[in-house]
Design an enzyme around this catalytic site. Structure first.
Site, short mmCIF file in Angstrom:
data_model
loop_
_atom_site.label_atom_id
_atom_site.label_comp_id
_atom_site.label_asym_id
_atom_site.label_seq_id
_atom_site.Cartn_x
_atom_site.Cartn_y
_atom_site.Cartn_z
N CYS A 114 0.83 -1.21 0.00
CA CYS A 114 0.00 0.00 0.00
C CYS A 114 0.87 1.26 0.00
CB CYS A 114 -1.00 -0.02 1.16
SG CYS A 114 -2.30 1.23 0.96
N HIS A 215 -3.73 -4.92 0.50
CA HIS A 215 -3.27 -5.29 1.84
C HIS A 215 -3.37 -6.79 2.06
CE1 HIS A 215 -2.73 -1.38 3.92
NE2 HIS A 215 -3.58 -0.94 3.02
N GLU A 217 -1.95 -8.52 4.20
CA GLU A 217 -1.97 -8.86 5.63
C GLU A 217 -3.39 -8.87 6.18
OE1 GLU A 217 -1.43 -5.93 4.47
OE2 GLU A 217 -1.94 -4.33 5.90
#
Ligand SMILES: [Mn+2]
Length: 237
Positions: A114, A215, A217
Site C-alpha cells: 500500500c 493489503h 496482511e
C-alpha cells in the site's frame, strides 16, 4: 532462515494514544503473523532520525517490508500539499526513502504494501496523485473503509510474465488507499492494474523490489494466494 525487518510506524501525538499519550512505535500484528507463518524471523526496525545508522540496521536483516500508513509528505516528490492530503510523518518518509536506497546498495530484497508501493515509487523518483479525485483514470472505489480488509473489493489484472505469475491473471483484492501512483519511477515496471488503470503492483526483478497496492496482511489467513505472496517474499524474492 530468512530475517525480515519490518520498518516501524509511529503514533506521535494523536489524542487516541493509549499509555498516557506517550508517542509509540508499532507495526500491525498481522504482518508479523503472516511472515512468521511462512518461516521468517521477524524484527521491527524503529524509525531512526539519524540516518547514519541505516547501513548497520539494514545489515542486520535479509529483506525489508514497507508497510501501509500515512500519506507521504508531497515535498518528497516536489509538490505542495493539496487540501485533500491526509496525515503525514516526514520522519518516517525520510527514513523509509533512505532505507530503500540502502536496501538497493546492499543488494537486499524489499516488499512494499500500500503506502509501501507509493513510498518505493517516490524514493525512486516517481510521483503520486495526492487524492484519487485528482487522477483522470481512477474511477473505482479504492478506499473501501469502513468495510473490513478481510473482504476483497475490486478486480485487478496481473501480468502473467511478472513475478506475481503465481496469482490468477484476473484477481480480486482489497483496497484501502486514497492516493495512487501518477508518474511511475523509471526503475519500476507496472505488473498489475485495476480495471480503471490504477497501478496495483510494481517490480524491479534485477533489484529484487516488489510492491502491491492492496493489503495481503488483511486476507492472508483466509485466502491461500495471499499467504503465497508472503511466502514468495520470504522464500523466493
Ligand atoms: Mn485499489
Amino acid at each position: 532462515m530468512t530475517t525480515i525487518g519490518i520498518l516501524g510506524s509511529q503514533f506521535l501525538d494523536t489524542p487516541e494514544l493509549p499509555f498516557h499519550q506517550f508517542p509509540l512505535t508499532y507495526t500491525r500484528t498481522a504482518f508479523i503473523d503472516a511472515l512468521q507463518s511462512v518461516g521468517a524471523t521477524v524484527i521491527l526496525i524503529p524509525i531512526d532520525q539519524e540516518l547514519a545508522k541505516l547501513p548497520e540496521l539494514i545489515g542486520l536483516i535479509d529483506k525489508v517490508l514497507l508497510t501501509g500508513g500515512e500519506d507521504i509528505a508531497p515535498h518528497f516528490y516536489g509538490q505542495d500539499p493539496h487540501p485533500l492530503l491526509s496525515n503525514t510523518n516526514a520522519y518516517r518518509d525520510q527514513f523509509e526513502i533512505a532505507a530503500v536506497h540502502e536496501v538497493i546498495r546492499q543488494g537486499k530484497a524489499l516488499f512494499g504494501v500500500c503506502r509501501g508501493q507509493q513510498l518505493l515509487n517516490v524514493a525512486l523518483g516517481g510521483s503520486l496523485y495526492q487524492d484519487l479525485s485528482l487522477s483522470e483514470t481512477a474511477k473505482l472505489k479504492h478506499l473501501q473503509a469502513p468495510t473490513k480488509a478481510e473482504f476483497t473489493s475490486h478486480f485487478i489484472q496481473i501480468d502473467p510474465q511478472s513475478s506475481l505469475n503465481f496469482l490468477p491473471e484476473r484477481y480480486h483484492v482489497n483496497s484501502y488507499h486514497h492516493q495512487v501512483i501518477d508518474r511511475l519511477a523509471k526503475d519500476l515496471t507496472p505488473i498489475a492494474q485495476a480495471t480503471d488503470g490504477v497501478i496495483e503492483a510494481v517490480e524491479n526483478k534485477a533489484k529484487r523490489l516488489l510492491a502491491v497496492q492492496w493489503h495481503p496482511e488483511g486476507t492472508w489467513h483466509k485466502i491461500a494466494e495471499e499467504r503465497r505472496l508472503f511466502d514468495y517474499f520470504v522464500n523466493q524474492l
